[in-house]
Design an enzyme around this catalytic site. Structure first.
Site, PDB file in Angstrom:
ATOM      1  N   ARG A 158       3.685 -12.130 -11.158  1.00 23.26           N
ATOM      2  CA  ARG A 158       2.494 -12.534 -11.120  1.00 23.26           C
ATOM      3  C   ARG A 158       2.203 -13.170 -12.448  1.00 23.26           C
ATOM      4  O   ARG A 158       1.520 -14.836 -12.052  1.00 23.26           O
ATOM      5  CB  ARG A 158       1.549 -11.891 -10.867  1.00 23.26           C
ATOM      6  CG  ARG A 158       1.003 -10.622  -9.955  1.00 23.26           C
ATOM      7  CD  ARG A 158       0.647 -11.819  -8.789  1.00 23.26           C
ATOM      8  NE  ARG A 158       0.291 -10.258  -7.262  1.00 23.26           N
ATOM      9  CZ  ARG A 158       1.130 -10.762  -6.498  1.00 23.26           C
ATOM     10  NH1 ARG A 158       2.815 -10.780  -6.861  1.00 23.26           N
ATOM     11  NH2 ARG A 158       1.421  -9.740  -5.557  1.00 23.26           N
ATOM     12  N   LYS A 191      -4.099 -10.686  -8.367  1.00 24.18           N
ATOM     13  CA  LYS A 191      -3.928  -9.997  -7.360  1.00 24.18           C
ATOM     14  C   LYS A 191      -3.301  -8.596  -7.401  1.00 24.18           C
ATOM     15  O   LYS A 191      -2.071  -8.728  -7.561  1.00 24.18           O
ATOM     16  CB  LYS A 191      -2.911 -11.056  -5.858  1.00 24.18           C
ATOM     17  CG  LYS A 191      -3.097 -10.189  -4.597  1.00 24.18           C
ATOM     18  CD  LYS A 191      -2.527 -10.799  -3.551  1.00 24.18           C
ATOM     19  CE  LYS A 191      -2.680 -10.108  -2.903  1.00 24.18           C
ATOM     20  NZ  LYS A 191      -2.037 -11.280  -1.834  1.00 24.18           N
TER      21      LYS A 191
END
Length: 374
Positions: free
Chosen positions: A304, A340
């Site tokens: 990420r 996320k």
């Protein structure tokens, strides 16, 4: 002379001695045997004829009419012994030659097996990290045994080239995309060559996915940062996380390498890198084309950090920032970003290192301090 046969027996011993000669051709042995037999026959029949006649008369007076003279019987006996010894010598020579050829063949087979094993070891070592390859090549491993290892403190890095997709094209000018892939292979190979540097010996390449390069530090148990003789509890935080600092240096070195490639090829590729640290589970999966990989929340966050990063920058979470700043790395605070599955995380951009002189490609190189918009 009481018994002239003794001299014939000496000739038999000479034939036996000729048979025992090693590293001598059978033709040479046959020549020597013929000379011995011929010389003995001439002596028995002509030179010692009277001696053998007196010996027969003295020993066989009652059976004279049925007697075969000793000079002939001894000559025939020596000739028979010569033929027997020659065939025996020839048989031994053939057997020795066969064994010699078998020995050469076995030696060649051993060399082929050794060469094949060396190539297999090289192939497995290229597919898997060295310490994992040793596990699978070990003699005590069972075929059904699964390799897995958990780590509490490692570093994970994802580095991608987002604008490579704009460069890739399958037009005829690029030979259907082959030239683009060849150029990507050169970039990845240059990144791989950095791992040969002693400074980056604790870093392990995990895999490449397209133009994304994944590596980890601290997963090699027998290669540490110089404190292998110390238990983890005895190491300071700086010693324990030296491999993470090496991973950050590796990320900076990748940026320098790509910058040099851009200069030589007149391109403008940029890296987007994400770093994270923590615990993972490492293992090998697959019965065919086995693949070494790592799993865990640490890997997800590192991915990420790369995907939410900015081209030309190295993005890290706050935990990595707190550790790496102690090693002299410079950072720019980016601020909270939405990740996320994790919510908002405070992140930083790693810009360089105050202690200059990282060792890259055999020379001291000053890593650049790039400025990006926060």
């Amino acid at each position: 002379m009481d018994n002239p046969k003794y001299y014939s027996y000496i000739a038999v011993l000479a034939l036996m001695a000729t048979t025992m000669l090693v590293q001598v051709s059978h033709m040479v042995k046959l020549t020597l045997m013929l000379l011995i037999t011929l010389a003995t026959g001439i002596v028995n029949i002509y030179s010692w004829r009277d001696i053998f006649d007196r010996y027969d008369m003295a020993r066989f007076q009652d059976y004279r009419s049925y007697l075969v003279p000793s000079k002939f019987t001894m000559t025939i006996m020596i000739f028979t012994m010569m033929v027997s010894f020659y065939y025996f010598s020839r048989h031994v020579e053939k057997l020795a030659r066969t064994l010699f050829l078998w020995k050469i063949e076995v030696h060649e087979q051993k060399e082929k097996v050794y060469e094949m094993r060396r190539w297999n070891e090289a192939l497995v070592t290229n597919m898997l990290p060295e310490h994992v390859a040793r596990h699978f090549l070990g003699s005590k491993k069972r075929d059904e045994e699964l390799y897995s290892q958990s780590y509490d403190e490692i570093g994970v890095m994802f580095a991608s080239i987002p604008n490579f997709s704009d460069f890739y094209t399958e037009e005829s000018i690029n030979n259907g995309g082959i030239e683009c892939l060849r150029f990507l292979n050169e970039i990845i190979s240059d990144f791989d060559s950095l791992l040969d540097e002693p400074q980056f010996r604790c870093i392990t390449k995990i895999k490449t996915i397209g133009s994304t390069y994944m590596a980890a530090s601290g997963v090699t148990p027998d290669i540490s940062n110089g404190y292998s003789c110390m238990k983890k509890e005895e190491q300071s935080d700086r010693e324990r996380w030296q491999h993470l600092a090496d991973l950050a240096d590796f990320a900076l070195a990748m940026k320098v390498t790509l910058m040099n490639i851009n200069y030589q090829s007149f391109n403008n590729f940029m890296l987007r890198i994400g770093l994270n640290k923590g615990g993972v589970l490492a293992g090998v999966i697959g019965a065919r084309k086995p693949h070494y990989d790592i799993w865990g929340n640490t890997v997800n966050v590192a991915s990420r950090m790369e995907s939410t990063g900015v081209m030309g920058n190295i993005q890290v979470v706050e935990d990595c920032y707190n550790i790496l700043k102690e090693y002299g790395f410079r950072f720019v605070r980016r601020g909270p970003i939405f990740v996320k599955g994790k919510g908002e995380l405070l992140t930083y951009f790693l810009k360089g290192r105050d202690k200059q002189g990282s060792f890259i490609n055999g020379s001291s190189v000053t890593l650049p301090h790039q400025v990006v918009d926060s």
